[in-house]
Design an enzyme around this catalytic site. Structure first.
Site, PDB file in Angstrom:
ATOM      1  N   GLY A  17       0.813  -1.216   0.000  1.00  0.00           N
ATOM      2  CA  GLY A  17       0.000   0.000   0.000  1.00  0.00           C
ATOM      3  C   GLY A  17       0.842   1.260   0.000  1.00  0.00           C
ATOM      4  CB  VAL A  77      -6.668  -5.013   3.392  1.00  0.00           C
ATOM      5  CG1 VAL A  77      -6.658  -3.526   3.695  1.00  0.00           C
ATOM      6  CG2 VAL A  77      -7.959  -5.395   2.669  1.00  0.00           C
ATOM      7  CB  SER A 131       1.391  -8.813 -10.956  1.00  0.00           C
ATOM      8  OG  SER A 131       2.545  -9.631 -10.883  1.00  0.00           O
ATOM      9  N   GLY A 132       3.716  -7.548  -9.211  1.00  0.00           N
ATOM     10  CA  GLY A 132       5.056  -6.957  -9.283  1.00  0.00           C
ATOM     11  C   GLY A 132       5.706  -6.787  -7.930  1.00  0.00           C
ATOM     12  N   GLY A 133       4.996  -7.232  -6.882  1.00  0.00           N
ATOM     13  CA  GLY A 133       5.567  -7.126  -5.544  1.00  0.00           C
ATOM     14  C   GLY A 133       5.741  -5.683  -5.121  1.00  0.00           C
ATOM     15  CE  LYS A 185      -1.116 -10.798  -9.340  1.00  0.00           C
ATOM     16  NZ  LYS A 185      -1.026 -11.400  -8.068  1.00  0.00           N
ATOM     17  CG  HIS A 188       0.098 -13.041 -13.193  1.00  0.00           C
ATOM     18  ND1 HIS A 188       0.656 -13.196 -11.931  1.00  0.00           N
ATOM     19  CD2 HIS A 188       0.976 -12.290 -13.889  1.00  0.00           C
ATOM     20  CE1 HIS A 188       1.828 -12.574 -11.884  1.00  0.00           C
ATOM     21  NE2 HIS A 188       2.039 -12.006 -13.068  1.00  0.00           N
ATOM     22  CG  ASN A 189      -0.639 -15.017  -8.606  1.00  0.00           C
ATOM     23  OD1 ASN A 189      -0.367 -14.090  -9.358  1.00  0.00           O
ATOM     24  ND2 ASN A 189      -0.731 -14.866  -7.302  1.00  0.00           N
ATOM     25  CD  GLU A 192       3.867 -15.410  -8.942  1.00  0.00           C
ATOM     26  OE1 GLU A 192       3.381 -14.358  -9.377  1.00  0.00           O
ATOM     27  OE2 GLU A 192       3.861 -15.699  -7.726  1.00  0.00           O
ATOM     28  CE1 TYR A 193       1.596 -19.692  -6.525  1.00  0.00           C
ATOM     29  CE2 TYR A 193       1.481 -21.997  -5.884  1.00  0.00           C
ATOM     30  CZ  TYR A 193       1.285 -20.659  -5.588  1.00  0.00           C
ATOM     31  OH  TYR A 193       0.790 -20.304  -4.353  1.00  0.00           O
ATOM     32  CE  LYS A 263       1.573 -14.343   1.178  1.00  0.00           C
ATOM     33  NZ  LYS A 263       2.479 -14.165   0.026  1.00  0.00           N
ATOM     34  NE  ARG A 290       5.011 -22.653  -5.112  1.00  0.00           N
ATOM     35  CZ  ARG A 290       4.945 -21.329  -5.097  1.00  0.00           C
ATOM     36  NH1 ARG A 290       4.433 -20.706  -4.065  1.00  0.00           N
ATOM     37  NH2 ARG A 290       5.370 -20.619  -6.127  1.00  0.00           N
ATOM     38  NE  ARG A 447     -16.581 -43.261 -17.653  1.00  0.00           N
ATOM     39  CZ  ARG A 447     -17.646 -42.788 -18.288  1.00  0.00           C
ATOM     40  NH1 ARG A 447     -17.729 -42.899 -19.605  1.00  0.00           N
ATOM     41  NH2 ARG A 447     -18.621 -42.210 -17.642  1.00  0.00           N
TER      42      ARG A 447
END
Ligand code: 6PG
Length: 470
Positions: A17, A77, A131-133, A185, A188-189, A192-193, A263, A290, A447
């Protein structure tokens, strides 16, 4: 505090923030921050230097009265209940037409619920991925907003000014209605992973297979970052190998526990892809890795039961060249899978996403920024309805020229007990996606055999069931 004075309000003066609001102020928008923590409020006032440029308060009435209309209030937040709480606290202070922007990694269905709720009160709500930390927030993030198109016009000049720029073009665009921004987003993550997993396993194979030192790994990743693999993640990986440990001798990377936290955004990407029925195995396995990493003590025990044999070493240059191709190939597969998911979600949820535009706003500022995204954007500009990136004429040669090396690297890793799940899933995804006939006819037969689940045929229309011989 001056009333109706500030152009932009920001709630949550944590690291993200504070950096974001200073970025807004740097771009000549008067910005006002709010936080319950006095220390954070004072720190911002001090850092801002001029209260007519950037100011802060711990009083919500003062905060909302300080903003010009329609109010543009961004929340940075933690995702979850806090977002609902802040919205409830804000509501009595707002007027119809005001705009709330959630800049956190909120789950997209939460955004849909909040948007509907706030719409009923005349408030515009945007779920907006950022994004971008911390550095990105300060110097220019990639921003992925979704919500009401008309209301976005009020936010647009601010977001375009503060966002990262790729060759002068802002890395932000209105993406679509409702939760489109949070959804994009989230994917995007997921990508990213996958990219983080891939860069990590390539590091493993180079270290174990050719004995590369951290200095050499630094050189390799730095040189890759000058070529077709140019990307933020490759760039910071090169930097990581250079970092000395300040608590002990040696390099920091060697002292870090091999358990990766998460997260949830990568997991959500996989979960939702399963719901949509879209295969994203490179992303899935990045989440699984992970989870496997978290089983440290079990892994250590298992290694003593199944000791690894000696690794057959490879000439450095040869292994580095193969690894470069495999990483490039697998990056393409990770993007292809994520974009396939976005295309499907766009139809399912009515987002009307423009994939070329999304690739464009990912070219700078965000964690998955990479040279490749310029080609991806071109691929979707040429063929907006492209089923998969793999089918794009822009990518056929890139895939073909890296295929043999990817196979070589993978078989080397498998023979020598070096896990390469991201590369493996990328290659298997490619082989499966490019197989006109898969053996799933047998699954259909099974099946039908055990459960009369019926099957379709290649040679005629209709639904069939067979009384299979015991
Ligand atoms: C970004 C990142 C960011 C994310 C972190 C941590 O785009 O700036 O995606 O939003 O929160 O990367 O994610 P994990 O803790 O799940 O690894």
């Amino acid at each position: 505090m001056k009333k109706d004075f500030y152009d932009f309000g920001l709630i949550g003066l944590g690291v993200m923030g504070r950096n974001f609001i200073l970025n807004v102020a740097d771009n000549n928008f008067k910005a006002l921050g709010y936080d319950l923590d006095d220390q954070k409020v004072n720190a911002l006032i001090e850092e801002g230097g001029n209260p007519d440029r950037v100011n802060a308060t711990g009083d919500l009435t003062e905060f909302t009265q300080g903003l010009s209309h329609p109010r543009k209030i961004m929340l940075l937040v933690p995702a979850g209940k806090i977002v609902d709480q802040v919205i409830e606290d804000l509501l009595p202070h707002l007027d119809k037409g005001d705009i709330i922007i959630d800049g956190g990694n909120s789950f997209f269905t939460d955004t849909d619920r909040r948007e509907e709720y706030l719409q009923s009160k005349g408030i515009n709500f945007f779920g907006s991925g950022v994004s971008g930390g911390a550095k990105g927030a300060r110097r220019g993030p990639s921003i992925m907003p979704g919500g009401n198109r008309e209301a976005y016009q009020h936010v647009k000049p601010i977001f375009e000014a503060v966002s990262a720029k790729y060759k002068g073009e802002p890395c932000v665009a209105y993406l679509g209605p409702k939760s489109a921004g949070n959804y994009v987003k989230m994917v995007h993550n997921g990508i990213e992973y996958a990219m983080m997993q891939l860069t990590s396993e390539i590091y493993d194979v180079l270290k174990k297979g050719a004995g590369l030192s951290n200095e050499e790994l630094h050189e390799v990743y730095s040189s890759w970052n000058q070529g077709r693999l140019q990307s933020f993640l490759v760039e910071i990986t090169a930097e990581i190998f250079e970092q000395k440990d300040d608590l002990a001798d040696g390099y920091l990377v060697d002292a870090i526990l091999d358990k990766a936290k998460q997260k949830g955004t990568g997991k959500w990407t996989s979960q939702n892809a399963m719901d949509l029925g879209i295969p994203i195995p490179t992303i899935d396995v990045a989440v699984s890795m992970r989870e496997i990493s978290a089983l440290k003590s079990e892994r250590v025990k298992a290694e003593s039961i199944y000791p690894k044999g000696e690794i057959q070493s490879r000439p450095k240059e040869e292994l580095i060249a193969e690894a470069e191709s495999a990483l490039y190939f697998s990056f393409i597969m990770a993007y292809a899978q994520g974009l396939h998911q976005l295309a499907d979600a766009s139809k399912e949820y009515g987002y009307d996403l423009n994939l070329s535009e999304i690739a464009k706003i990912w070219r700078a500022g965000c964690i998955i920024r990479a040279e490749l995204l310029a080609d991806i954007s071109d691929a979707y500009t040429a063929l907006p309805e492209l089923d998969s990136l793999i089918l794009s004429p822009v990518f056929v040669d890139k895939v073909n020229e890296t295929l043999a090396a990817t196979k070589g690297l993978l078989s080397y890793g498998m023979r020598n007990g070096i896990p390469l799940p991201g590369v493996a899933n990328s290659l298997n995804y490619f082989h499966a996606y490019t197989s006109g006939r898969l053996p799933l006819n047998l699954i259909q037969a099974q099946r039908d055999h055990f459960g009369s689940h019926t099957y379709e045929r290649l040679d005629r229309d209709g639904i069939f069931h067979t009384e299979w011989e015991d």
